[in-house]
Design an enzyme around this catalytic site. Structure first.
Site, PDB file in Angstrom:
ATOM      1  N   ARG A 199       0.678  -1.167  -0.171  1.00 32.40           N
ATOM      2  CA  ARG A 199      -0.105   0.046  -0.143  1.00 32.40           C
ATOM      3  C   ARG A 199       0.274   1.118  -0.029  1.00 32.40           C
ATOM      4  O   ARG A 199       0.160   2.074  -1.052  1.00 32.40           O
ATOM      5  CB  ARG A 199      -0.997   0.114   0.970  1.00 32.40           C
ATOM      6  CG  ARG A 199      -2.271   1.044   1.230  1.00 32.40           C
ATOM      7  CD  ARG A 199      -2.983   0.793   2.827  1.00 32.40           C
ATOM      8  NE  ARG A 199      -3.932   2.083   2.290  1.00 32.40           N
ATOM      9  CZ  ARG A 199      -4.213   2.663   2.930  1.00 32.40           C
ATOM     10  NH1 ARG A 199      -2.831   2.653   4.866  1.00 32.40           N
ATOM     11  NH2 ARG A 199      -5.229   3.345   3.079  1.00 32.40           N
TER      12      ARG A 199
ATOM     13  N   HIS B 280       0.424   4.646  -2.601  1.00 34.88           N
ATOM     14  CA  HIS B 280       0.337   5.602  -1.612  1.00 34.88           C
ATOM     15  C   HIS B 280       1.304   6.708  -2.567  1.00 34.88           C
ATOM     16  O   HIS B 280       1.583   7.872  -2.365  1.00 34.88           O
ATOM     17  CB  HIS B 280      -0.202   6.272  -0.237  1.00 34.88           C
ATOM     18  CG  HIS B 280      -1.511   4.973  -0.155  1.00 34.88           C
ATOM     19  ND1 HIS B 280      -2.064   5.720   0.913  1.00 34.88           N
ATOM     20  CD2 HIS B 280      -2.161   3.855  -0.192  1.00 34.88           C
ATOM     21  CE1 HIS B 280      -3.512   4.863   1.153  1.00 34.88           C
ATOM     22  NE2 HIS B 280      -3.472   4.407   0.397  1.00 34.88           N
TER      23      HIS B 280
ATOM     24  N   ASN C 127      -3.469   8.681   4.866  1.00 35.87           N
ATOM     25  CA  ASN C 127      -2.066   8.139   5.257  1.00 35.87           C
ATOM     26  C   ASN C 127      -2.062   7.652   6.632  1.00 35.87           C
ATOM     27  O   ASN C 127      -2.081   6.973   7.714  1.00 35.87           O
ATOM     28  CB  ASN C 127      -1.579   9.144   5.153  1.00 35.87           C
ATOM     29  CG  ASN C 127      -0.493   8.454   3.805  1.00 35.87           C
ATOM     30  OD1 ASN C 127      -1.650   7.211   3.328  1.00 35.87           O
ATOM     31  ND2 ASN C 127      -0.513   9.759   3.164  1.00 35.87           N
TER      32      ASN C 127
END
Ligand code: HEM
Length: 362
Positions: free
Chosen positions: A105, A109, A139
């Site tokens: 991830r 991101h 985040n």
């Protein structure tokens, strides 16, 4: 209840000031669920109006190459670099598979905001702003795996100082996490050669699609990065590992498979911050199970469930049914994602090889 939630959202938007609307976490990005859409919350020029209608050019990856650190005659020679990352990821995943999910991830991101330039890792920047991507709504209190990147970077710096970028370490770590979590079935060819950026802004994380997005919004956010609708469907398959907080799906429990929903309701127990496994069947294996879950209404987010709509249903079925097909597509899509907005040797303006991944060099 709905009125109360709407009032809370308005209050949050107000307290956060116009930047919150500009940042569009409220207006578009799909990270907050609005009970009723209120255009007054969105100013002209918000992301909703800025969504591209057409896909941008696919990322070319010019300047990247396979085995970038293995070329004896180049200044970037560091033959142990990829092995050090692989060792760090292998140990971390063996101890705690969730960290592997975090690393995959982290790469997504990173690449979707300012390109794959490790801007997601920064806590201090060239502009001295403390509100970096790490503080952005998608985040904050959510991303994990930073310590694996830091450990790999420290070991690489000891072996070849100032040679290997944090952006490449993030990309190699995502490749290796995919390899170990798929029981070695997913083997991404990941080129190197990215440089690290020197800027990072929390409000730019509005470019990340949110869990309440519909298909059009998902397609648009991937198109803005030059990725296809098929790549969007393929990369969403990463939701077959890792965890998610109840706040992102509790509102849609009634739309899910009843037994799955009952289990989630019990796990969440009314607490928005509780984490649950994304894939109830094989939570720590990166496999094509996600697509059967989409069909069976056993996925968490709106953004997962909408893939079963007319536009993308065919791909979902193919990924669910054809052995090996999704794995090969995932390998290619991850490699392609790693080419988004890269800074390379030929384009060094504002780029560098950081010494420490969380800080720009002086
Ligand atoms: C398609 C649009 C996407 C949306 C809306 C989305 C949204 C989310 C959300 C809301 C979470 C849970 C965060 C939390 O509760 O703190 C999550 C987790 C996760 N996402 Fe996505 N995501 C998307 C695409 C992707 C892609 C492209 C990848 C990677 C290729 C990815 C990999 C993951 C992983 C591995 C996790 C679990 C992380 C962990 O356990 O630490 N997602 N995603």
């Amino acid at each position: 209840m709905a009125t109360k939630l709407a009032a809370l959202i308005v209050l949050a938007a107000f307290l956060a000031g116009p930047a919150a609307c500009d940042g569009a976490s409220i207006c578009f990005s799909g990270w907050l669920r609005l009970p009723t859409f209120n255009p007054l919350l969105c100013r002209r020029g918000s992301r909703m109006n800025r969504l591209p209608r057409q896909r941008g050019p696919s990322p070319s990856g010019l300047g990247l190459s396979y085995g970038y650190y293995d070329n004896r005659r180049s200044r970037s020679y560091c033959p142990r670099a990829e092995g050090i990352v692989r060792g760090a990821v292998r140990d971390a995943v063996a101890a705690y598979p969730g960290i592997g999910a975090g690393l995959i991830r982290l790469f997504f991101h990173d690449c979707f905001v300012r390109g794959c330039d490790a801007s997601v890792l920064l806590t201090t920047t060239n502009s001295n702003n403390s509100d970096t991507e790490r503080e952005g709504p998608p985040n904050k209190n959510s991303l994990r795996g930073f310590e694996v990147i830091d450990a790999a970077k420290a070991a690489i710096e000891a072996a070849c100082p100032g040679t290997v970028s944090c952006a490449d370490i993030v990309a190699f770590a995502a490749r290796d996490a995919s390899y170990f979590l798929s029981n070695r079935r997913i083997n991404i060819r990941m080129p190197g050669g990215r440089y690290d950026g020197r800027e990072s802004f929390a409000n730019e994380t509005d470019q990340l699609p949110g869990p309440f997005s519909n298909v059009t919004e998902l397609q648009a956010s991937f198109a803005a990065k030059g990725l296809t609708s098929d790549e969007m469907v393929v990369l969403s398959g990463a939701h077959t590992i890792g965890r998610a907080r109840c706040m992102f799906f509790s509102s849609r429990l009634p739309e899910m498979d009843p037994a799955f929903a009952a289990k989630l309701r019990a796990q969440c127990n009314g607490n928005d911050d509780t984490n649950v496994n994304q894939d109830d069947v094989t939570p720590n294996v990166l496999d094509k199970r996600y697509y059967q879950n989409v069909i069976d209404r056993k996925v968490l987010f709106t953004s997962d469930a909408v893939l079963n709509s007319t536009e993308t249903m065919m791909q979902v079925r193919e990924n669910a049914n054809r052995a090996g097909a999704w794995e090969r597509k995932f390998e290619r899509a991850m490699e392609n994602m790693g080419k988004i907005g890269i800074k390379t040797r030929g384009d060094q303006q504002g780029a560098e090889i950081r010494k420490v991944c969380s800080r720009v060099n002086n």
